[in-house]
Write a protein that holds these residues in place. Structure first.
Motif, PDB file in Angstrom:
ATOM      1  N   ARG A 119      -2.025   5.982   0.778  1.00  0.00           N
ATOM      2  CA  ARG A 119      -1.532   5.703   2.124  1.00  0.00           C
ATOM      3  C   ARG A 119      -1.161   7.001   2.843  1.00  0.00           C
ATOM      4  N   MET A 120      -0.573   7.941   2.114  1.00  0.00           N
ATOM      5  CA  MET A 120      -0.135   9.195   2.717  1.00  0.00           C
ATOM      6  C   MET A 120      -1.310  10.095   3.067  1.00  0.00           C
ATOM      7  N   HIS A 121      -2.236  10.254   2.125  1.00  0.00           N
ATOM      8  CA  HIS A 121      -3.321  11.225   2.309  1.00  0.00           C
ATOM      9  C   HIS A 121      -4.551  10.640   2.995  1.00  0.00           C
ATOM     10  N   LEU A 122      -4.830   9.368   2.759  1.00  0.00           N
ATOM     11  CA  LEU A 122      -6.057   8.770   3.272  1.00  0.00           C
ATOM     12  C   LEU A 122      -5.818   7.799   4.417  1.00  0.00           C
ATOM     13  N   GLY A 123      -4.553   7.497   4.706  1.00  0.00           N
ATOM     14  CA  GLY A 123      -4.228   6.616   5.821  1.00  0.00           C
ATOM     15  C   GLY A 123      -4.585   5.162   5.601  1.00  0.00           C
ATOM     16  N   GLU A 124      -4.664   4.733   4.341  1.00  0.00           N
ATOM     17  CA  GLU A 124      -5.016   3.347   4.053  1.00  0.00           C
ATOM     18  C   GLU A 124      -3.836   2.405   4.334  1.00  0.00           C
ATOM     19  N   SER A 125      -4.151   1.158   4.572  1.00  0.00           N
ATOM     20  CA  SER A 125      -3.110   0.145   4.746  1.00  0.00           C
ATOM     21  C   SER A 125      -2.484  -0.165   3.397  1.00  0.00           C
ATOM     22  N   ARG A 126      -1.317  -0.815   3.424  1.00  0.00           N
ATOM     23  CA  ARG A 126      -0.644  -1.166   2.177  1.00  0.00           C
ATOM     24  C   ARG A 126      -1.531  -2.072   1.317  1.00  0.00           C
ATOM     25  N   ARG A 127      -2.193  -3.041   1.957  1.00  0.00           N
ATOM     26  CA  ARG A 127      -3.026  -3.969   1.188  1.00  0.00           C
ATOM     27  C   ARG A 127      -4.200  -3.237   0.534  1.00  0.00           C
ATOM     28  N   THR A 128      -4.871  -2.401   1.306  1.00  0.00           N
ATOM     29  CA  THR A 128      -6.014  -1.661   0.765  1.00  0.00           C
ATOM     30  C   THR A 128      -5.576  -0.730  -0.361  1.00  0.00           C
ATOM     31  N   ALA A 129      -4.451  -0.050  -0.170  1.00  0.00           N
ATOM     32  CA  ALA A 129      -3.953   0.876  -1.195  1.00  0.00           C
ATOM     33  C   ALA A 129      -3.583   0.131  -2.472  1.00  0.00           C
ATOM     34  N   ARG A 130      -2.987  -1.045  -2.340  1.00  0.00           N
ATOM     35  CA  ARG A 130      -2.635  -1.834  -3.527  1.00  0.00           C
ATOM     36  C   ARG A 130      -3.886  -2.271  -4.273  1.00  0.00           C
ATOM     37  N   ALA A 131      -4.909  -2.703  -3.534  1.00  0.00           N
ATOM     38  CA  ALA A 131      -6.151  -3.120  -4.175  1.00  0.00           C
ATOM     39  C   ALA A 131      -6.795  -1.952  -4.921  1.00  0.00           C
ATOM     40  N   ARG A 132      -6.757  -0.781  -4.317  1.00  0.00           N
ATOM     41  CA  ARG A 132      -7.310   0.403  -4.972  1.00  0.00           C
ATOM     42  C   ARG A 132      -6.485   0.783  -6.193  1.00  0.00           C
ATOM     43  N   ALA A 133      -5.165   0.581  -6.129  1.00  0.00           N
ATOM     44  CA  ALA A 133      -4.303   0.881  -7.271  1.00  0.00           C
ATOM     45  C   ALA A 133      -4.675   0.015  -8.471  1.00  0.00           C
ATOM     46  N   VAL A 134      -4.991  -1.253  -8.220  1.00  0.00           N
ATOM     47  CA  VAL A 134      -5.407  -2.147  -9.303  1.00  0.00           C
ATOM     48  C   VAL A 134      -6.711  -1.644  -9.915  1.00  0.00           C
ATOM     49  N   GLU A 135      -7.649  -1.226  -9.082  1.00  0.00           N
ATOM     50  CA  GLU A 135      -8.909  -0.681  -9.582  1.00  0.00           C
ATOM     51  C   GLU A 135      -8.679   0.557 -10.445  1.00  0.00           C
ATOM     52  N   LEU A 136      -7.751   1.408 -10.020  1.00  0.00           N
ATOM     53  CA  LEU A 136      -7.468   2.629 -10.771  1.00  0.00           C
ATOM     54  C   LEU A 136      -6.806   2.311 -12.106  1.00  0.00           C
ATOM     55  N   LEU A 137      -5.893   1.349 -12.123  1.00  0.00           N
ATOM     56  CA  LEU A 137      -5.266   0.957 -13.384  1.00  0.00           C
ATOM     57  C   LEU A 137      -6.305   0.413 -14.352  1.00  0.00           C
ATOM     58  N   ASP A 138      -7.245  -0.340 -13.835  1.00  0.00           N
ATOM     59  CA  ASP A 138      -8.333  -0.838 -14.673  1.00  0.00           C
ATOM     60  C   ASP A 138      -9.200   0.328 -15.155  1.00  0.00           C
ATOM     61  N   ARG A 139      -9.416   1.315 -14.282  1.00  0.00           N
ATOM     62  CA  ARG A 139     -10.253   2.470 -14.635  1.00  0.00           C
ATOM     63  C   ARG A 139      -9.661   3.282 -15.763  1.00  0.00           C
ATOM     64  N   VAL A 140      -8.334   3.361 -15.830  1.00  0.00           N
ATOM     65  CA  VAL A 140      -7.691   4.155 -16.885  1.00  0.00           C
ATOM     66  C   VAL A 140      -7.374   3.324 -18.123  1.00  0.00           C
ATOM     67  N   GLY A 141      -7.891   2.102 -18.169  1.00  0.00           N
ATOM     68  CA  GLY A 141      -7.808   1.319 -19.400  1.00  0.00           C
ATOM     69  C   GLY A 141      -6.581   0.462 -19.572  1.00  0.00           C
ATOM     70  N   ILE A 142      -5.908   0.102 -18.502  1.00  0.00           N
ATOM     71  CA  ILE A 142      -4.748  -0.783 -18.606  1.00  0.00           C
ATOM     72  C   ILE A 142      -5.217  -2.224 -18.439  1.00  0.00           C
ATOM     73  N   PRO A 143      -5.010  -3.084 -19.456  1.00  0.00           N
ATOM     74  CA  PRO A 143      -5.470  -4.470 -19.353  1.00  0.00           C
ATOM     75  C   PRO A 143      -4.631  -5.265 -18.349  1.00  0.00           C
ATOM     76  N   ASN A 144      -5.220  -6.344 -17.822  1.00  0.00           N
ATOM     77  CA  ASN A 144      -4.529  -7.179 -16.841  1.00  0.00           C
ATOM     78  C   ASN A 144      -3.962  -6.323 -15.711  1.00  0.00           C
ATOM     79  N   ALA A 145      -4.839  -5.501 -15.135  1.00  0.00           N
ATOM     80  CA  ALA A 145      -4.388  -4.502 -14.160  1.00  0.00           C
ATOM     81  C   ALA A 145      -3.663  -5.113 -12.968  1.00  0.00           C
ATOM     82  N   ALA A 146      -4.127  -6.258 -12.487  1.00  0.00           N
ATOM     83  CA  ALA A 146      -3.494  -6.871 -11.314  1.00  0.00           C
ATOM     84  C   ALA A 146      -2.048  -7.254 -11.608  1.00  0.00           C
TER      85      ALA A 146
END
Length: 330
Positions: A119-146
């Motif tokens: 949100r700070m660097h890319l200007g994304e909305s809260r919803r978009t940033a949260r969705a991307r955060a879930v993708e990143l958690l999944d990318r680093v191997g955390i199960p049940n990322a959502a």
């Protein structure tokens, strides 16, 4: 090798208001390019973390960079204002620290902490940033990322917290990641998982990685190039293959000899006598001289000898003069 994303040249760090005292970090040079893994190694007190803090523009108030240059993504870090530095942190360089519980905010969910950077660097909305955060958690191997994205740091294990730190570090797709002892507080199995994850990210995303560590086993498994520091000074710099097979500086050799060897039961562990000198009590001449088994009277004189051949740099007068040639390791 591509042009370096991070370039450090002639870095000198000393105390403010302490004229005449020898520098805590002196004449440090290294580069990190995209897709390259570089290790800064040495015992505690050798200046590794100070160097990494200088790269981030986060030196403690009583310390300053008095000479040299740091270029990050084409920006001169030492002349940049705080606003520019904030823009670099997270966007151009990410950071992974050794104690995730002390680095993560205990009052925010991990998903919000990861999304905050986007949100700070890319200007994304809260919803978009949260969705991307879930993708990143999944990318680093955390199960049940959502589900995990809604958890707080204290609800996760140490290994999971470190994975969250890695997700936060790569959230804005930086060119280079600084990892300061990222596996120190973890058990051996989790350490291996974290290193495998970092290697996958380096390969898949083209990340440059600057790994700050004292663990030579980690370096051997992960890094292509190594910078050896002792008492604030670079004493050797080479590819990991060259350095582990044929170290040229007595300090590097001593570090390698101190590593326990598998298959050698009931043998005495080699140690380096003494300890790294404090910043205000550095010896004259070679800083490693009081602990070096190869020291001669000439080592008490100012050291001027550096040899840099075949992309292998060594700072030692006796090595430069050809008086000291260390044997290869099998």
């Amino acid at each position: 090798m591509t042009d370096p994303v991070l370039s450090v040249r002639g870095l000198v760090i000393d105390f403010t208001g302490r004229p005449g005292r020898r520098a805590l970090v002196q004449d440090v040079d290294f580069d990190v390019s995209r897709g390259q893994s570089v290790a800064l190694i040495g015992e505690s007190g050798c200046g590794k973390t100070l160097t990494s803090l200088a790269v981030l523009g986060l030196l403690p108030p009583r310390m300053r960079v008095s000479a040299g240059s740091i270029t990050l993504g084409g920006v001169d870090v030492l002349s940049a204002g705080e606003r520019t530095l904030r823009g670099l942190r997270g966007r151009t360089i990410g950071a992974i620290f050794q104690e995730p519980m002390s680095s993560l905010n205990p009052t925010m969910t991990v998903g919000d902490q990861i999304g905050e950077s986007r949100r700070m660097h890319l200007g994304e909305s809260r919803r978009t940033a949260r969705a991307r955060a879930v993708e990143l958690l999944d990318r680093v191997g955390i199960p049940n990322a959502a589900t995990r994205a809604r958890a707080y740091p204290h609800e996760m294990s140490g290994g999971m917290q470190q994975r969250v730190m890695i997700a936060a570090a790569i959230a804005c797709e930086p060119a280079v990641v600084l990892a300061d002892e990222p596996t120190t507080a973890l058990d051996a199995t989790v350490q291996a998982d974290i290193l495998t994850l970092l290697e996958d990210l380096r390969r898949d995303l083209g990340l440059g990685v600057l790994l700050v560590t004292h663990d030579l086993g980690v370096v051997a498994d992960f890094c292509a190039d190594v910078v050896v520091m002792y008492a604030g000074h670079v004493v050797e710099r080479a590819s990991a293959k060259k350095l582990f097979h044929a170290p040229r500086h007595p300090y590097t050799e001593a570090l390698l000899r101190a590593v326990p060897q598998a298959g050698h039961a009931r043998t005495t562990l080699n140690v380096i006598p003494g300890r790294v000198p404090a910043g205000g009590a550095l010896p004259t001449g070679c800083r490693f001289r009081p602990r070096c088994s190869y020291a001669e009277p000439c080592c008490a004189e100012p050291q001027l000898g550096a040899v840099n051949d075949d992309a292998h740099f060594t700072f030692c007068d006796r090595v430069a003069a050809g008086e000291l040639v260390l044997g290869s390791r099998s």
